[in-house]
Design a protein around this motif. Structure first.
Motif, PDB file in Angstrom:
ATOM      1  N   ALA A 227       1.023  -1.393   0.112  1.00 43.38           N
ATOM      2  CA  ALA A 227      -0.048  -0.123  -0.168  1.00 43.38           C
ATOM      3  C   ALA A 227       1.132   1.124  -0.085  1.00 43.38           C
ATOM      4  CB  ALA A 227      -0.792   0.296   1.356  1.00 43.38           C
ATOM      5  N   HIS A 228       1.938   1.389   1.144  1.00 43.19           N
ATOM      6  CA  HIS A 228       3.176   2.639   1.050  1.00 43.19           C
ATOM      7  C   HIS A 228       3.266   2.014  -0.644  1.00 43.19           C
ATOM      8  CE1 HIS A 228       6.242   4.720   2.273  1.00 43.19           C
ATOM      9  NE2 HIS A 228       5.696   5.606   2.013  1.00 43.19           N
ATOM     10  N   SER A 229       4.163   1.197  -1.084  1.00 46.39           N
ATOM     11  CA  SER A 229       4.543   1.724  -2.509  1.00 46.39           C
ATOM     12  C   SER A 229       3.598   2.293  -3.478  1.00 46.39           C
ATOM     13  CB  SER A 229       4.986   0.344  -2.718  1.00 46.39           C
ATOM     14  OG  SER A 229       5.441   0.334  -4.081  1.00 46.39           O
ATOM     15  N   ARG A 230       2.445   1.908  -3.479  1.00 53.09           N
ATOM     16  CA  ARG A 230       1.500   2.187  -4.426  1.00 53.09           C
ATOM     17  C   ARG A 230       1.363   3.282  -3.931  1.00 53.09           C
ATOM     18  NH1 ARG A 230      -3.182  -2.437  -4.614  1.00 53.09           N
ATOM     19  NH2 ARG A 230      -1.917  -3.761  -6.230  1.00 53.09           N
ATOM     20  N   THR A 231       1.193   4.314  -2.518  1.00 53.15           N
ATOM     21  CA  THR A 231       0.994   5.579  -2.211  1.00 53.15           C
ATOM     22  C   THR A 231       2.157   6.483  -3.407  1.00 53.15           C
ATOM     23  OG1 THR A 231      -0.131   5.055  -0.528  1.00 53.15           O
ATOM     24  CG2 THR A 231       0.571   7.150  -0.229  1.00 53.15           C
ATOM     25  N   LEU A 232       3.440   6.115  -3.132  1.00 51.11           N
ATOM     26  CA  LEU A 232       4.556   7.221  -3.248  1.00 51.11           C
ATOM     27  C   LEU A 232       4.489   7.093  -4.941  1.00 51.11           C
ATOM     28  CD1 LEU A 232       7.158   5.392  -0.828  1.00 51.11           C
ATOM     29  CD2 LEU A 232       5.608   7.642  -1.132  1.00 51.11           C
ATOM     30  N   SER A 233       3.957   6.318  -6.009  1.00 53.01           N
ATOM     31  CA  SER A 233       4.127   6.528  -6.903  1.00 53.01           C
ATOM     32  C   SER A 233       2.400   7.533  -7.518  1.00 53.01           C
ATOM     33  CB  SER A 233       3.798   4.682  -7.358  1.00 53.01           C
ATOM     34  OG  SER A 233       2.808   5.123  -9.203  1.00 53.01           O
ATOM     35  N   GLY A 234       2.230   7.088  -6.836  1.00 57.08           N
ATOM     36  CA  GLY A 234       0.824   8.316  -6.918  1.00 57.08           C
ATOM     37  C   GLY A 234       1.096   9.523  -6.388  1.00 57.08           C
ATOM     38  N   LEU A 235       2.089   9.748  -5.292  1.00 60.04           N
ATOM     39  CA  LEU A 235       2.995  11.149  -4.844  1.00 60.04           C
ATOM     40  C   LEU A 235       3.883  11.451  -5.683  1.00 60.04           C
ATOM     41  CD1 LEU A 235       2.821  13.118  -2.510  1.00 60.04           C
ATOM     42  CD2 LEU A 235       4.097  12.106  -1.894  1.00 60.04           C
ATOM     43  N   TYR A 236       4.386  10.792  -6.521  1.00 60.45           N
ATOM     44  CA  TYR A 236       5.364  11.351  -7.278  1.00 60.45           C
ATOM     45  C   TYR A 236       4.826  11.800  -8.675  1.00 60.45           C
ATOM     46  CZ  TYR A 236       9.673  10.479 -10.263  1.00 60.45           C
ATOM     47  OH  TYR A 236      11.322  10.507 -10.904  1.00 60.45           O
ATOM     48  N   GLY A 237       3.819  10.956  -9.194  1.00 57.10           N
ATOM     49  CA  GLY A 237       3.517  11.657  -9.851  1.00 57.10           C
ATOM     50  C   GLY A 237       2.748  13.036  -9.673  1.00 57.10           C
ATOM     51  N   GLU A 238       2.263  13.362  -8.672  1.00 57.64           N
ATOM     52  CA  GLU A 238       1.005  14.286  -8.191  1.00 57.64           C
ATOM     53  C   GLU A 238       2.704  15.131  -8.285  1.00 57.64           C
ATOM     54  OE1 GLU A 238      -1.705  15.174  -7.591  1.00 57.64           O
ATOM     55  OE2 GLU A 238      -2.918  13.959  -7.880  1.00 57.64           O
TER      56      GLU A 238
ATOM     57  N   GLU B 268       5.063  15.733 -10.177  1.00 64.39           N
ATOM     58  CA  GLU B 268       5.699  15.335 -11.185  1.00 64.39           C
ATOM     59  C   GLU B 268       4.657  16.909 -11.715  1.00 64.39           C
ATOM     60  OE1 GLU B 268       8.519  13.400 -14.147  1.00 64.39           O
ATOM     61  OE2 GLU B 268       8.747  14.721 -12.500  1.00 64.39           O
ATOM     62  N   ARG B 269       3.914  17.085 -11.546  1.00 66.76           N
ATOM     63  CA  ARG B 269       2.518  18.081 -12.065  1.00 66.76           C
ATOM     64  C   ARG B 269       2.113  19.023 -11.932  1.00 66.76           C
ATOM     65  NH1 ARG B 269      -2.311  16.355 -10.867  1.00 66.76           N
ATOM     66  NH2 ARG B 269      -3.145  17.619 -11.669  1.00 66.76           N
ATOM     67  N   THR B 270       3.571  19.066 -10.664  1.00 67.63           N
ATOM     68  CA  THR B 270       3.411  20.478  -9.807  1.00 67.63           C
ATOM     69  C   THR B 270       4.561  20.904 -10.089  1.00 67.63           C
ATOM     70  OG1 THR B 270       2.673  18.985  -7.863  1.00 67.63           O
ATOM     71  CG2 THR B 270       3.359  20.940  -6.964  1.00 67.63           C
ATOM     72  N   ASP B 271       3.750  22.429 -10.714  1.00 66.49           N
ATOM     73  CA  ASP B 271       4.825  23.799 -10.934  1.00 66.49           C
ATOM     74  C   ASP B 271       4.930  24.372  -9.972  1.00 66.49           C
ATOM     75  OD1 ASP B 271       4.231  23.150 -13.973  1.00 66.49           O
ATOM     76  OD2 ASP B 271       1.972  24.575 -13.654  1.00 66.49           O
ATOM     77  N   PRO B 272       6.394  24.715  -9.778  1.00 61.01           N
ATOM     78  CA  PRO B 272       7.154  25.900  -9.663  1.00 61.01           C
ATOM     79  C   PRO B 272       6.831  26.707  -9.223  1.00 61.01           C
ATOM     80  CG  PRO B 272       8.457  26.089 -11.509  1.00 61.01           C
ATOM     81  CD  PRO B 272       6.886  24.828 -11.577  1.00 61.01           C
TER      82      PRO B 272
END
Length: 346
Positions: free
Chosen positions: A134-145, A147-151
């Motif tokens: 569950a933690h691995s999947r959460t980290l994957s989703g957070l990584y994607g978020e 990536e979408r976060t602009d400066p």
């Protein structure tokens, strides 16, 4: 001194001295950020990120209106606490540290939190596997978020400045969200349980009713009896005196706030739940009250936990609510987890 080169500290003044050291002669490791290479709590290099974390959590606190909290409280009352309280915290915190967060990430965090709490109560091999997955999947989703976060996001920008890779930024963000929400879920649960009259003798299946908010400070009293950070730790890196004993490199020093908070030298009737004691707290109580530690490695979300818990205690929706006990005893793991229960509003 304990066996095997370990020391247990319960004296308040000595505990504060020990906890203020995070590098030399005593080294701290911050559990939420322990996977980040080179992350040292309180270090000058990480201070901008720590300040940004505190600012982001403060922003979430300012936006945590009673109406919003009441709405979140009633969304799904079938989820046992402390997981239910953790989900409430996630939906207050995550949208403020990562605006426009997709629902999918919040759902992954909910599953990860449930698996983590389940692991605390059942340390089986299957439980460990579920928690890691569950933690691995959460980290994957957070990584994607991320990536979408602009400066322009103060917290993300600060993390990107002090950390070496996108993976480390993801781990740091996850550590902050997890630490704030997990600690708050535990504090909320303890405050509600004790207010409803729970004691260690309360059996599974018992139904407790939540009375009006008592006088004094029920949140601080709950955290006195059952501090989330009940056992803190330091590694000895250089020879040092611990009281009248000599500690050597490789020894371990533990600070037990659970015992410190129950010292009869400070607290009258220390085992009793008495919120009214905070109307006129005992002299020098600050030295002997460390529910989140102290110093550079203290919980970054301590104020968030205290303030949000106090606001939650006062919600009119809670008066008359019923708590059905699932578990019977606390779990003294990384945090002091309360027994699980289900909330039912009248």
């Amino acid at each position: 001194m304990l066996a095997g080169g370990s020391f247990l500290v319960t004296d308040p003044q000595l505990a504060r001295t020990v906890l203020k050291s995070t590098t030399e002669p005593l080294r701290a490791e911050s559990a939420p950020f322990g996977e980040i290479p080179g992350w040292v709590p309180g270090s000058a290099s990480g201070r901008p990120a720590t300040i940004a974390m505190a600012t982001a959590i403060e922003s979430a606190l300012r936006e945590s209106s009673p109406d919003r909290m009441a709405d979140l409280l009633t969304e799904d009352l079938t989820v046992p606490w402390p997981v239910g309280a953790g989900e409430l915290c996630l939906r207050l915190v995550v949208p403020h540290v990562l605006p426009n967060t997709r629902e999918r990430l919040l759902s992954r965090y909910s599953r990860s939190l449930a698996a983590l709490v389940g692991l605390a109560h059942d340390g089986s091999r299957v439980g460990r596997w579920k928690s890691r997955l569950a933690h691995s999947r959460t980290l994957s989703g957070l990584y994607g978020e991320l990536e979408r976060t602009d400066p322009g996001n103060e917290l993300v920008d600060a993390l990107r400045t002090v950390l070496d890779s996108k993976d480390e930024v993801t781990l740091a963000m996850d550590g902050m969200i997890g630490a704030a929400c997990r600690a708050t879920s535990v504090a909320l649960s303890w405050a509600l349980l004790l207010r409803a009259g729970w004691t260690p003798q309360t059996p599974a299946g018992a139904v407790l009713q939540v009375p009006p908010v008592p006088s004094g400070d029920p949140v601080r009293e709950a955290l006195r009896l059952w501090p989330p950070a009940w056992l803190l730790h330091r590694d000895v890196r250089q020879p040092i005196a611990i009281g009248d004993r000599k500690a050597e490199p490789g020894d371990q020093v533990y600070i037990c706030t659970y015992l410190m908070h129950r010292r009869p030298q400070v607290w009258e009737d220390p085992e009793a739940y008495r919120p009214e004691r905070w109307i006129d707290p005992p002299e020098r109580y600050r030295d002997a009250y460390l529910p989140f530690g102290v110093g550079p490695a203290a919980c970054v979300g301590a104020r968030f936990v205290l303030d949000l818990s106090s606001r939650f205690q006062a919600l009119r929706e809670l008066v008359g609510a019923e708590l059905r006990m699932i578990g019977t005893a606390p779990v003294m793991g990384p945090l002091c987890d309360p027994p699980r229960f289900v909330v039912s509003l009248g």
